[in-house]
Design an enzyme around this catalytic site. Structure first.
Site, PDB file in Angstrom:
ATOM      1  CB  SER A 302      -0.956  -0.057   1.191  1.00  0.00           C
ATOM      2  OG  SER A 302      -1.955   0.915   1.089  1.00  0.00           O
ATOM      3  CG  ASP A 313       7.645   5.143 -11.440  1.00  0.00           C
ATOM      4  OD1 ASP A 313       8.250   4.066 -11.572  1.00  0.00           O
ATOM      5  OD2 ASP A 313       6.413   5.252 -11.564  1.00  0.00           O
ATOM      6  CE  LYS A 327      -4.757  -2.538   0.904  1.00  0.00           C
ATOM      7  NZ  LYS A 327      -5.051  -1.231   0.302  1.00  0.00           N
TER       8      LYS A 327
END
Length: 534
Positions: A302, A313, A327
């Site tokens: 999460s 990224d 998740k």
């Protein structure tokens, strides 16, 4: 007090969002005819359920409790047809959820666990009422306020120890080496649930920060730790997100954002009833240019995955460890009547490169989803690029830049741990004497021989060769357990972190994080530089 890690009238006067903050829920408009049809279907379904429940309540062989039949049965069963993470909280669970989010509760402050049908203190929290009173690891809790703990669960004992701030609680324990039970009269106080353990330098300039969850105080705790150690002294950061199950999205965004540039994307989410919403870095700084290694494993989930995905990224951090859990579903928690709550999946998360974090759960059982063996699942059709052009994939959590799996315990190590050999030996050693050791204490040969004899007496199976082969590991585990009692949980934790194989690897990988950061900056400059026509 911490212990070893849901009525049918649904009214939502407010919305608490776990891993998201939604201004409101807006659904598509429908015609009067379709709305009426839908309402008729719902009314018919409710009448059918009521009839079934009434029949069960009147005719079932045993007495039916509404909490079990409705909270855990009907509502739980309905939510399990949707996804693995929508869930219903009964009053007790809902209160626990709010305690976890707020980051504090009132009690005595210690971790307990069941050992051989006894409730044993694992460790009091540093500075807590239990710690100040003198409760030690290994103490067996016999009673709380004259109520025997025999046949009580650790959860029930935890409830007895909790109570309003400033109220007294009497705890009676048995201790190895002491003939009679020991009585402690303790005054309950506020117990902070730190989501961030105290940061410290594992090597000169290399800081380790362990974020265990994301509650309402996490970003502040990170900030406070960096101020305490002096962020100007940080030459490299190990951000430890292993075992982190997630928590509040806004806190995850804030933590990731402080290591990015202002305006950079951290995460976005979108769902059927909610428009796409991006979350951007608001507290970044170009002055924080030290390399970062992020540690993750299969239990990082999460909000922890959001942080790892954002830093990966944007090529801001080198991610080390195992594939994360995967998740990427947003749960909005709607408070209901009778102090209950509904955690309902309302959207999905996407990293800055627009890859989906969520792992597939529709083509497998929930059991396999939660306890999967294959942690490297990726959706090869969900291929994206980091800022500098590195390839990353969605649909399977966050794949690390460098895989590292900590060595598994061998047979000897597993038996020593399973039978609590170090814990029991330490409790026996300190029983009846002052819990002190000299600074820098190391187990000598006599100490190791005593542990060996104790383990054999406890019927831990091992050969002479296994003992010799595992001597260094055994010394380290014993030292850690002894430090826990003599110096406290914080010193024991530092010792465990410094000797953790993946932390040692992270220090080695800091150069890769530095090179990643430098190369990413060059590539981004080249990509954004104006073209020069000949």
């Amino acid at each position: 007090m911490a212990h070893a890690r849901r009525r049918l009238n649904w009214i939502a006067p407010a919305v608490i969002v776990t891993c998201s903050v939604l201004g409101g829920i807006v659904g598509p408009l429908v015609s009067d005819a379709s709305a009426a049809t839908n309402e008729d279907e719902i009314s018919q379904a409710v009448r059918t359920f009521t009839k079934v429940y009434s029949t069960v309540e009147q005719n079932f062989a045993d007495k039916v409790t509404s909490d079990k039949a409705i909270y855990k049965g009907a509502i739980g069963g309905m939510l399990r047809t949707l996804d693995p993470h929508s869930s219903f909280f009964d009053p007790k669970d809902f209160q626990q959820l709010r305690e976890d989010q707020r980051g504090h509760y009132y009690g005595v402050g210690m971790t307990v666990s069941e050992r051989n049908r006894r409730t044993v203190v694992i460790a009091p929290f540093p500075g807590s009422p239990a710690y100040k009173a003198g409760i030690r690891p290994g103490d067996t809790i016999l009673s709380v306020n004259d109520k025997s703990t025999q046949n009580l669960t650790t959860t029930e004992i935890a409830d007895l120890l909790k109570g309003p701030r400033g109220t007294p609680v009497q705890v009676v324990v048995a201790r190895d080496g002491v003939d009679k039970p020991i009585t402690f009269n303790i005054v309950r106080d506020e117990i902070p649930r730190k989501s961030v353990q105290d940061a410290f330098f594992v090597k000169p300039g290399i800081l380790h920060i362990d974020i265990e969850s994301f509650n309402e105080n996490t970003s502040k705790e990170v900030e406070d730790n960096l101020k305490r150690v002096g962020e100007q002294n940080v030459k490299g950061l190990i951000l430890d997100l292993r075992e982190n199950p997630g928590g509040l999205l806004n806190e995850g965004v804030s933590v990731a954002g402080r290591f990015l540039q202002n305006g950079q994307s951290v995460v976005s989410h979108r769902g059927r009833a909610s428009a796409e919403r991006p979350y951007l870095a608001r507290n970044g700084s170009s002055k924080r240019n030290y390399p970062i290694v992020v540690l993750v494993n299969r239990y990082s989930a999460s909000a922890a995955e959001i942080v790892a995905g954002a830093l990966q990224d944007h090529d801001r951090a080198w991610v080390l460890g195992d594939n994360t859990f995967g998740k990427g579903l947003v749960q909005t928690v709607f408070p209901m009547s009778d102090s209950t709550g509904l955690a309902l999946t309302t959207a999905k998360y996407y990293t800055p490169s627009n890859r989906l974090i969520q792992r597939d759960y529709q083509n497998t059982s929930f059991l396999d989803y939660y306890y999967r063996k294959d942690v490297a699942t990726q959706n090869l059709n969900d291929v994206k690029m980091t800022d500098s052009g590195r390839t990353v994939y969605g649909g399977g959590g966050i794949k690390p830049d460098e895989a590292f799996t900590s060595p598994l315990a061998n047979k000897f190590q597993s038996e020593m741990i399973r039978r609590f050999a170090f814990f029991n030996f330490t409790a026996k050693y300190f029983g009846g004497k002052e819990a002190r050791l000299p600074q820098g204490w190391e187990p000598n040969e006599q100490f190791m021989n005593d542990l060996k004899a104790f383990s054999q007496k406890e019927n831990v199976p091992f050969t002479e060769g296994e003992w010799t082969e595992n001597l260094d590991w055994t010394k380290l585990r014993l030292k850690n357990e002894m430090y826990l009692t003599a110096f406290g949980a914080e010193d024991a934790r530092k010792l465990a972190v410094e000797s953790d194989p993946i932390v040692v690897k992270a220090v080695e990988s800091m150069q890769k994080a530095k090179e990643l950061l430098e190369n990413a900056k060059k590539l981004i400059v080249q990509r954004t530089a104006p073209r020069q026509d000949p």
